[in-house]
Design a protein around this motif. Structure first.
Motif, PDB file in Angstrom:
ATOM      1  N   PRO A  72     -48.165  35.720 -78.414  1.00 11.07           N
ATOM      2  CA  PRO A  72     -49.327  36.426 -77.880  1.00 11.07           C
ATOM      3  C   PRO A  72     -50.262  36.873 -78.995  1.00 11.07           C
ATOM      4  O   PRO A  72     -49.822  37.297 -80.065  1.00 11.07           O
ATOM      5  CB  PRO A  72     -48.704  37.636 -77.161  1.00 11.07           C
ATOM      6  CG  PRO A  72     -47.386  37.828 -77.818  1.00 11.07           C
ATOM      7  CD  PRO A  72     -46.913  36.447 -78.166  1.00 11.07           C
ATOM      8  N   GLY A  73     -51.562  36.728 -78.744  1.00 14.36           N
ATOM      9  CA  GLY A  73     -52.560  37.168 -79.704  1.00 14.36           C
ATOM     10  C   GLY A  73     -52.965  36.118 -80.703  1.00 14.36           C
ATOM     11  O   GLY A  73     -53.907  36.332 -81.474  1.00 14.36           O
ATOM     12  N   VAL A 112     -64.496  41.623 -86.819  1.00 14.49           N
ATOM     13  CA  VAL A 112     -64.600  40.164 -86.837  1.00 14.49           C
ATOM     14  C   VAL A 112     -64.451  39.600 -85.432  1.00 14.49           C
ATOM     15  O   VAL A 112     -65.208  38.729 -85.006  1.00 14.49           O
ATOM     16  CB  VAL A 112     -63.535  39.561 -87.778  1.00 14.49           C
ATOM     17  CG1 VAL A 112     -63.440  38.049 -87.585  1.00 14.49           C
ATOM     18  CG2 VAL A 112     -63.867  39.884 -89.230  1.00 14.49           C
ATOM     19  N   SER A 113     -63.469  40.106 -84.685  1.00 15.99           N
ATOM     20  CA  SER A 113     -63.229  39.613 -83.330  1.00 15.99           C
ATOM     21  C   SER A 113     -64.399  39.901 -82.406  1.00 15.99           C
ATOM     22  O   SER A 113     -64.721  39.094 -81.521  1.00 15.99           O
ATOM     23  CB  SER A 113     -61.952  40.243 -82.760  1.00 15.99           C
ATOM     24  OG  SER A 113     -60.816  39.822 -83.477  1.00 15.99           O
ATOM     25  N   PRO A 120     -64.165  39.370 -76.441  1.00 21.59           N
ATOM     26  CA  PRO A 120     -62.891  39.271 -75.730  1.00 21.59           C
ATOM     27  C   PRO A 120     -62.665  40.448 -74.796  1.00 21.59           C
ATOM     28  O   PRO A 120     -63.201  41.541 -74.991  1.00 21.59           O
ATOM     29  CB  PRO A 120     -61.861  39.270 -76.869  1.00 21.59           C
ATOM     30  CG  PRO A 120     -62.531  40.016 -77.975  1.00 21.59           C
ATOM     31  CD  PRO A 120     -63.994  39.673 -77.869  1.00 21.59           C
ATOM     32  N   ASP A 121     -61.843  40.199 -73.789  1.00 18.49           N
ATOM     33  CA  ASP A 121     -61.390  41.261 -72.907  1.00 18.49           C
ATOM     34  C   ASP A 121     -60.656  42.302 -73.749  1.00 18.49           C
ATOM     35  O   ASP A 121     -59.965  41.947 -74.710  1.00 18.49           O
ATOM     36  CB  ASP A 121     -60.451  40.665 -71.858  1.00 18.49           C
ATOM     37  CG  ASP A 121     -59.861  41.714 -70.943  1.00 18.49           C
ATOM     38  OD1 ASP A 121     -60.522  42.067 -69.967  1.00 18.49           O
ATOM     39  OD2 ASP A 121     -58.728  42.177 -71.224  1.00 18.49           O
ATOM     40  N   GLU A 126     -56.855  43.754 -78.189  1.00 15.61           N
ATOM     41  CA  GLU A 126     -55.755  44.544 -78.752  1.00 15.61           C
ATOM     42  C   GLU A 126     -54.556  43.664 -79.073  1.00 15.61           C
ATOM     43  O   GLU A 126     -53.881  43.864 -80.090  1.00 15.61           O
ATOM     44  CB  GLU A 126     -55.354  45.654 -77.769  1.00 15.61           C
ATOM     45  CG  GLU A 126     -56.437  46.697 -77.525  1.00 15.61           C
ATOM     46  CD  GLU A 126     -56.969  47.313 -78.823  1.00 15.61           C
ATOM     47  OE1 GLU A 126     -56.146  47.598 -79.729  1.00 15.61           O
ATOM     48  OE2 GLU A 126     -58.191  47.505 -78.936  1.00 15.61           O
ATOM     49  N   GLU A 127     -54.305  42.683 -78.231  1.00 17.43           N
ATOM     50  CA  GLU A 127     -53.199  41.755 -78.469  1.00 17.43           C
ATOM     51  C   GLU A 127     -53.459  40.931 -79.730  1.00 17.43           C
ATOM     52  O   GLU A 127     -52.563  40.704 -80.545  1.00 17.43           O
ATOM     53  CB  GLU A 127     -53.059  40.836 -77.246  1.00 17.43           C
ATOM     54  CG  GLU A 127     -51.748  40.092 -77.164  1.00 17.43           C
ATOM     55  CD  GLU A 127     -51.612  39.347 -75.852  1.00 17.43           C
ATOM     56  OE1 GLU A 127     -52.423  38.414 -75.602  1.00 17.43           O
ATOM     57  OE2 GLU A 127     -50.713  39.671 -75.058  1.00 17.43           O
TER      58      GLU A 127
END
Length: 264
Positions: A72-73, A112-113, A120-121, A126-127
């Motif tokens: 995940p992530g 960055v994300s 992202p959701d 967080e993931e």
């Protein structure tokens, strides 16, 4: 998952069972069995146990299933590299876009994300950040055996001040701390002005496994490529060696990081 599915299918066919017959014995739908065999679905633990009983209790499926994980992530194209990264005894990374994930702070990773669309959701974000922070345990010199890390980062990436001065200040403190704490981590900065630059084709990573086998990885827009071809790996190793000679030395890089930090 595709390899695991192929093993399930081979054992099923060896047992002389059709997909429908096998699905009936493991009490899962034919569609689920097909998805597992084609590597499109993570096998349920119950399915693995029932498949073992249906296919002769060889233990092969039970043992193979331990190597399956959802990661995940992590982006789907990065997962194969992440598995190699976990056991690598040496890792070389050149980055010209962002600070490498293994060196990021949580605030920098978040910035960055959020910078690259689509946003992202919140749960996915967080993931993603949690996975990136967890990977940094690889840097620990207390691992047995510890891995050796070489990072070459473009000065322009640090000068960009992604997310502002506060996040950049924390990032520089973190980089300095990593160098201080981890004798097995070497950071070199590629200066802004470099007349000859061997890395103009883009970022790259190289990893050496415990069996002294080498793999490479390159990443672009929404994709990544795992490299195992010996000829291509030789070329990438030459490129990385050339860049190490063109970048600032580790000592000079440390001095530059300290000056950049003092200027904020």
């Amino acid at each position: 998952m595709r390899t695991f599915g192929a093993v399930v299918q081979a054992l099923r066919e060896h047992a002389g069972l059709s997909r429908e017959e096998f699905a009936e014995r493991v009490r899962f739908s034919r569609h689920t069995v097909a998805s597992v065999e084609q590597g499109r679905r993570m096998p349920d633990k119950v399915l693995v146990e029932r498949a073992e009983h249906a296919l002769g209790n060889t233990g092969a499926l039970r043992k193979a299933s331990r190597h399956l994980a959802r990661h995940p992530g992590l982006a789907r194209w990065f997962r194969a590299w992440a598995r190699i990264e976990q056991t690598a005894i040496s890792l070389c990374t050149y980055e010209c876009r962002v600070v490498p994930g293994l060196l990021q702070t949580e605030a920098y990773a978040r910035a960055v994300s959020l910078s690259v669309p689509p946003r992202p959701d919140p749960a996915v974000l967080e993931e993603r950040i949690a996975a990136r922070m967890a990977r940094q345990a690889l840097l620990s010199p207390d691992r047995t055996p510890p891995a050796n890390f070489s990072f070459i980062v473009e000065q322009a990436v640090l000068e960009r001040r992604t997310a502002g001065e506060e996040v950049t200040r924390e990032l520089l403190d973190h980089l300095l701390g990593v160098v201080e704490r981890c004798w097995n981590v070497e950071i070199q900065v590629m200066p802004l002005r470099q007349v000859v630059h061997a890395g103009l084709d883009g970022s790259l990573q190289l990893a050496e496994t415990p069996e002294n086998e080498w793999f490479g990885y390159s990443e672009g827009q929404q994709n990544g490529r795992l490299i195992g071809d010996a000829k291509e790996l030789s070329m990438l190793q030459h490129i990385y060696a050339k860049m190490r000679s063109q970048a600032l030395t580790p000592e000079d890089s440390l001095g530059l990081l300290k000056r950049m930090r003092g200027a904020l």
